[in-house]
Design a protein around this motif. Structure first.
Motif, short mmCIF file in Angstrom:
data_model
loop_
_atom_site.label_atom_id
_atom_site.label_comp_id
_atom_site.label_asym_id
_atom_site.label_seq_id
_atom_site.Cartn_x
_atom_site.Cartn_y
_atom_site.Cartn_z
N HIS A 127 25.32 67.31 -109.88
CA HIS A 127 26.86 67.77 -109.69
C HIS A 127 26.99 67.63 -108.18
O HIS A 127 26.57 68.79 -107.30
N PRO A 128 27.72 66.88 -107.77
CA PRO A 128 27.93 66.56 -106.19
C PRO A 128 29.11 67.66 -105.84
O PRO A 128 29.93 68.20 -106.46
N ASP A 129 28.99 67.72 -104.21
CA ASP A 129 29.82 68.51 -103.74
C ASP A 129 30.69 67.78 -102.64
O ASP A 129 31.42 68.35 -101.92
N ARG A 130 30.45 66.59 -102.65
CA ARG A 130 31.11 65.43 -101.91
C ARG A 130 31.34 64.33 -102.84
O ARG A 130 30.48 63.80 -103.72
N MET A 131 32.56 63.90 -102.68
CA MET A 131 33.00 62.57 -102.91
C MET A 131 33.42 61.63 -101.95
O MET A 131 34.00 61.88 -101.05
N PRO A 162 42.13 67.80 -100.18
CA PRO A 162 42.05 67.42 -98.79
C PRO A 162 40.79 66.53 -98.26
O PRO A 162 40.04 66.76 -99.09
N SER A 163 40.78 65.83 -97.44
CA SER A 163 39.79 64.84 -97.13
C SER A 163 39.50 64.91 -95.77
O SER A 163 40.19 65.29 -94.79
N ALA A 164 38.39 64.36 -95.34
CA ALA A 164 37.72 64.15 -93.80
C ALA A 164 37.43 62.66 -93.64
O ALA A 164 37.27 62.08 -94.67
N VAL A 165 37.31 62.34 -92.80
CA VAL A 165 36.84 60.90 -92.16
C VAL A 165 36.02 60.63 -91.27
O VAL A 165 35.88 61.53 -90.38
N MET A 166 35.12 59.74 -91.33
CA MET A 166 34.21 59.38 -90.33
C MET A 166 33.99 57.86 -90.04
O MET A 166 34.14 57.36 -91.05
N THR A 167 33.59 57.66 -88.96
CA THR A 167 32.89 56.03 -88.82
C THR A 167 31.84 55.96 -89.46
O THR A 167 31.16 56.98 -89.56
N THR A 168 31.59 54.74 -89.99
CA THR A 168 29.97 54.65 -90.37
C THR A 168 29.10 54.25 -89.46
O THR A 168 28.01 54.05 -89.67
N GLY A 169 29.63 53.74 -88.26
CA GLY A 169 28.67 53.29 -87.17
C GLY A 169 28.43 51.79 -87.53
O GLY A 169 27.73 51.30 -86.68
N SER A 170 29.16 51.14 -88.40
CA SER A 170 28.66 49.74 -88.93
C SER A 170 29.98 49.05 -88.86
O SER A 170 30.16 48.37 -87.91
N ARG A 171 30.51 49.16 -89.90
CA ARG A 171 32.00 48.20 -89.98
C ARG A 171 33.11 48.93 -90.52
O ARG A 171 34.30 48.46 -90.03
N GLY A 172 32.86 50.00 -91.28
CA GLY A 172 34.32 50.66 -91.85
C GLY A 172 34.36 52.13 -91.52
O GLY A 172 33.89 52.55 -90.53
N LEU A 173 34.89 52.68 -92.58
CA LEU A 173 35.14 54.37 -92.54
C LEU A 173 34.75 54.64 -93.58
O LEU A 173 34.71 54.20 -94.95
N HIS A 174 34.05 56.19 -93.71
CA HIS A 174 34.10 56.87 -94.98
C HIS A 174 35.08 58.04 -95.20
O HIS A 174 35.37 58.64 -94.14
N VAL A 175 35.67 58.11 -96.12
CA VAL A 175 36.51 59.39 -96.57
C VAL A 175 35.85 60.11 -97.45
O VAL A 175 35.60 59.54 -98.37
N VAL A 176 35.64 61.41 -96.85
CA VAL A 176 34.85 62.16 -97.68
C VAL A 176 35.62 63.53 -98.03
O VAL A 176 36.37 63.82 -97.57
N VAL A 177 35.51 64.06 -99.58
CA VAL A 177 36.27 64.92 -100.34
C VAL A 177 35.13 66.08 -100.51
O VAL A 177 34.29 65.67 -101.25
N PRO A 178 35.69 67.19 -100.17
CA PRO A 178 34.88 68.26 -100.71
C PRO A 178 34.91 68.74 -102.12
O PRO A 178 36.14 69.14 -102.41
N ALA A 283 36.65 71.65 -92.30
CA ALA A 283 37.13 70.50 -93.33
C ALA A 283 36.36 70.91 -94.61
O ALA A 283 37.13 70.51 -95.74
N PHE A 284 35.37 71.54 -94.79
CA PHE A 284 34.76 71.66 -96.09
C PHE A 284 34.71 73.22 -96.59
O PHE A 284 33.82 73.51 -97.26
N ARG A 285 35.56 73.90 -96.21
CA ARG A 285 35.61 75.33 -96.43
C ARG A 285 36.09 75.62 -97.93
O ARG A 285 35.89 76.55 -98.45
N ARG A 286 36.97 74.87 -98.32
CA ARG A 286 37.80 75.06 -99.68
C ARG A 286 37.48 73.87 -100.38
O ARG A 286 38.43 73.03 -100.54
N PRO A 287 36.53 73.90 -101.08
CA PRO A 287 36.10 72.60 -101.98
C PRO A 287 37.01 72.70 -103.42
O PRO A 287 37.41 73.85 -103.49
#
Length: 310
Positions: A127-131, A162-178, A283-287
């Protein structure tokens, strides 16, 4: 070459063997330098690792040498290092779990340049807490990645995610959802695929969900395959095994909108200035509920169906 360096991290002192070993030849970064970086970012990074099984990207001979993707904890890891045993087909795997700064420093001492984390926690691994949406461009151009991330954010906002975003350090971005961990991976992946298909239907010449590279052409790939049991994603603040030692760096959405960043904008040295004013603060206080979001998406968008990708 020194045989050992002892680094104080939290309540422990961790011995790093061969500290002068060069891991990044073009940048002069040593194993001790990598361990010191992870010591300094531990306060910001460990909350995104704690309780999660890891896959370790180890490069004992540096970034130009052989890579080992390791899941099983070696027998020689210290007794205090957290482990968790989880099922796999035909058996089990004893995964490493990094719950504190000493563990992070110890991994660096094992030439683990990049830790990759589960999207679920060890106590409920199904059961993930991140998508995660991995925005993978067809070439080195970053403009399509930035535009797609903003479109995806708008879509997710519209279904209460709501979502958060980060660089991958490689080529793209990750959009992360709690997420609230009520839905299993199958349901979360269904949501991720459905949301991706909505964007593909709106922008078919720019985006694709086709897993095969030859089917993508010059379109950006919306990759949701990481949303599955035992799959991993690069951890926030992790160093990538690339020239310049780029870092997977959490961002503010305003930085994506402004257009002044790309996937490798932040390095081991440059990211340290961002720790005190963390872009993901709160960003992850309200899953949220994946099931409720999928229901809203399917009611609002006729194209929100998993048709196998285009």
């Amino acid at each position: 070459m020194s045989t050992e360096k002892r680094i104080r991290a939290g309540r422990r002192t961790v011995a790093v063997s061969r500290p002068d070993k060069i891991l990044f030849p073009d940048d002069g970064i040593t194993k001790a330098g990598l361990a010191e970086y992870y010591r300094r970012v531990a306060g910001a990074m460990v909350p995104h690792l704690a309780g999660r099984p890891l896959m370790l990207e180890r490069r004992p001979d540096g970034v130009t040498g052989q890579v080992f993707m390791q899941k099983e904890v070696p027998a020689y890891f210290p007794e205090w290092f957290h482990r968790v045993e989880l099922p796999k087909e035909g058996g089990t795997v004893v995964y490493p779990v990094c719950d504190d700064a000493p563990s992070l420093v110890y991994l660096a001492g094992q030439a683990c340049i990049t830790p990759h984390r589960f999207l679920s926690r060890a106590d409920r691994p199904d059961h993930p807490d991140r998508m995660v949406f991995d925005l993978d461009p067809a070439d080195e151009g970053f403009g399509p990645v930035r535009v797609t991330a903003l479109r995806l954010r708008e879509l997710l906002d519209g279904i209460g995610l709501p979502s958060a975003v980060m660089t991958t350090g490689s080529r793209g971005l990750h959009v992360v959802v709690p997420l609230d961990r009520r839905a299993p991976f199958d349901e979360v992946r269904r949501l991720a695929r459905a949301a991706s298909e909505v964007l593909v239907a709106r922008h078919p010449d720019e985006l694709t969900t086709a897993a095969r590279k030859e089917a993508r052409g010059d379109r950006l790939y919306l990759d949701v395959q990481r949303n599955a049991y035992a799959q991993t994603a690069v951890a926030p603040y992790a160093v990538r095994a690339l020239d310049g030692a780029p870092v997977a760096a959490p961002l503010r959405w305003a930085e994506v909108a402004d257009g002044g960043i790309d996937a490798r904008s932040f390095t081991m040295s440059g990211v340290l200035d961002r720790l005190d004013d963390g872009p993901w603060r709160g960003a992850f206080r309200r899953p949220r509920s994946a099931r409720a979001a999928l229901g809203r998406l399917e009611r609002r968008e006729p194209s929100a169906r998993d048709d196998g990708g285009r």
